[in-house]
Scaffold this active site. Sequence first.
Site, PDB file in Angstrom:
ATOM      1  NE  ARG A  98     -57.177  49.933  90.644  1.00 46.44           N
ATOM      2  CZ  ARG A  98     -56.733  50.321  91.836  1.00 46.44           C
ATOM      3  NH1 ARG A  98     -57.213  49.783  92.930  1.00 46.44           N
ATOM      4  NH2 ARG A  98     -55.809  51.246  91.920  1.00 46.44           N
ATOM      5  CE  LYS A 134     -67.465  48.101  71.114  1.00 47.51           C
ATOM      6  NZ  LYS A 134     -67.629  48.688  69.777  1.00 47.51           N
ATOM      7  CD  GLU A 192     -78.119  49.839  66.564  1.00 52.90           C
ATOM      8  OE1 GLU A 192     -77.428  48.933  66.065  1.00 52.90           O
ATOM      9  OE2 GLU A 192     -77.702  51.002  66.738  1.00 52.90           O
ATOM     10  CE  LYS A 218     -73.597  44.338  71.072  1.00 51.68           C
ATOM     11  NZ  LYS A 218     -73.850  45.717  71.341  1.00 51.68           N
ATOM     12  CD  GLU A 253     -64.899  47.180  68.230  1.00 49.89           C
ATOM     13  OE1 GLU A 253     -65.956  47.249  67.588  1.00 49.89           O
ATOM     14  OE2 GLU A 253     -64.541  48.036  69.035  1.00 49.89           O
ATOM     15  NE  ARG A 262     -68.227  44.372  70.426  1.00 51.21           N
ATOM     16  CZ  ARG A 262     -68.476  44.340  71.717  1.00 51.21           C
ATOM     17  NH1 ARG A 262     -67.743  43.621  72.512  1.00 51.21           N
ATOM     18  NH2 ARG A 262     -69.455  45.049  72.235  1.00 51.21           N
ATOM     19  CG  ASN A 266     -68.807  49.909  64.131  1.00 48.31           C
ATOM     20  OD1 ASN A 266     -69.181  51.067  64.122  1.00 48.31           O
ATOM     21  ND2 ASN A 266     -68.167  49.354  65.132  1.00 48.31           N
ATOM     22  CG  HIS A 287     -73.156  51.897  63.959  1.00 46.04           C
ATOM     23  ND1 HIS A 287     -74.037  50.997  63.415  1.00 46.04           N
ATOM     24  CD2 HIS A 287     -73.616  52.168  65.209  1.00 46.04           C
ATOM     25  CE1 HIS A 287     -74.979  50.730  64.309  1.00 46.04           C
ATOM     26  NE2 HIS A 287     -74.752  51.429  65.404  1.00 46.04           N
ATOM     27  CG  HIS A 324     -70.942  56.595  65.371  1.00 44.30           C
ATOM     28  ND1 HIS A 324     -70.076  55.588  65.715  1.00 44.30           N
ATOM     29  CD2 HIS A 324     -72.037  56.429  66.155  1.00 44.30           C
ATOM     30  CE1 HIS A 324     -70.635  54.838  66.656  1.00 44.30           C
ATOM     31  NE2 HIS A 324     -71.827  55.322  66.929  1.00 44.30           N
ATOM     32  CG  HIS A 369     -77.360  55.475  67.826  1.00 47.51           C
ATOM     33  ND1 HIS A 369     -76.057  55.711  67.454  1.00 47.51           N
ATOM     34  CD2 HIS A 369     -77.517  54.124  67.789  1.00 47.51           C
ATOM     35  CE1 HIS A 369     -75.452  54.557  67.211  1.00 47.51           C
ATOM     36  NE2 HIS A 369     -76.327  53.574  67.412  1.00 47.51           N
TER      37      HIS A 369
HETATM   38 ZN    ZN Z   1     -75.880  51.528  67.219  1.00 46.84          ZN
END
Ligand code: ZN
Length: 386
Positions: A137, A159, A201, A248, A258, A263, A267, A270, A274, A286
Amino acid sequence: MAKFLIGHYCFLIYNLIMKKIRVSLSEKGYFIYMGYPLEKLGHMLTENRYGKKVMLLTDTNVFPFYGNMVKKILVKSGKDVFDVLVKPGEQSKNLRKVCEVIENCARNKMSRDSILLTLGGGVISDLGGFISSIYMRGINYIPVPTTLLAQVDASIGGKTGVNLPFGKNLVGSFYQPSFVYVDFNLLSTLPEKEIKQGFSEIIKYGIIKSKKLFGILSSIHISGEKVLMYNQLKEILPTLIEKSIMIKKTVVEKDEKETKGLREILNFGHTLGHAIEISHFPEMTHGDSVALGMVGESYLSYKLGLCKKEVYTSIKELVKKFGLPFSYSQIKIKKCIGTLIYDKKVKDGKIRFVLVKRIGCVKSGVVVEKVQVEKILREIQKDEKT
Ligand code: ZN
Ligand code: ADP
């Protein structure tokens, strides 16, 4: 005296680059040690909360460059280190690998106070961060990012996660590291292609939050071959990395998990990005996909009347300048549209975009119909020579 002066000068330079940045979160805040040399890593691990055992998780490309050096530093600070090497690339970011590495944690008798130290790019930190969050955990997690992309993005923000065949990062957790350790020198061995991925980025950060950063990027002069190497950029990289990290961190501090819709701005590029990345795996990386995504989404912004045409063209020009793709004749439009539904911003089956109003300012939660998205993808497909 001269000796003293030289020594003093070096000390000043050192301190100008080294910065301890606090990420303040409601539960567990942490520091980003930015511009610190690897040699100082051992000093950070002397606190009581850190046990003796360290798993060094890295990939087979990175280990030959820095693996033994890191091990030596850790052993010198009294740690008991064992390494786990995975194959480089996205294919290692899966649940099978998670189980394998977790069993390795248990076999090596790692306990709650043990450390999982990741040495690598985003793949390694996403995988290692997720494992750190679920083994017992939660154990100490320390990312040492070795790609530009991971230094400005993947290693910050909490994340973690792995991919499913349906989409990227579909299994994961929010888990904060004990600290993040950013040594710019680790980028010296990074291939040009990977430096470009990071720039994708950094361009995004400029678009969403900083006209100044966008301006700095626009003023970088690039000519000839192999210009995007660490050596050519080492004067400017610390500034770009610091500005990106600050953007960031500020966004993450306001909306850690989020839940507030803030947040989401990270994106930008993205949603399409994605979809392109998943639909063209493994050809499209990416950073390349996000670059195409930013061009597409800024074109969409212009077409929807959210921004002026110059905003779109300036984004496209910047993407082009850094050798990133701005069009893609092979794009599989139907497949991309099909994968958009797995985007985490989808609500009630509606695709929601982050769109640009002007450089430094974006708008999130803009619902766009699939037919409109299809039109944009067609533009990306045909725009090859412009
Ligand atoms: Zn990215
Ligand atoms: P990211 O998700 O950060 O783009 P990856 O973890 O996929 O990065 O790493 C990209 C590639 O670069 C991988 O092949 C990895 O092994 C390699 N790599 C990472 N860091 C370095 C480095 N400092 N020097 C050389 N190669 C590196």
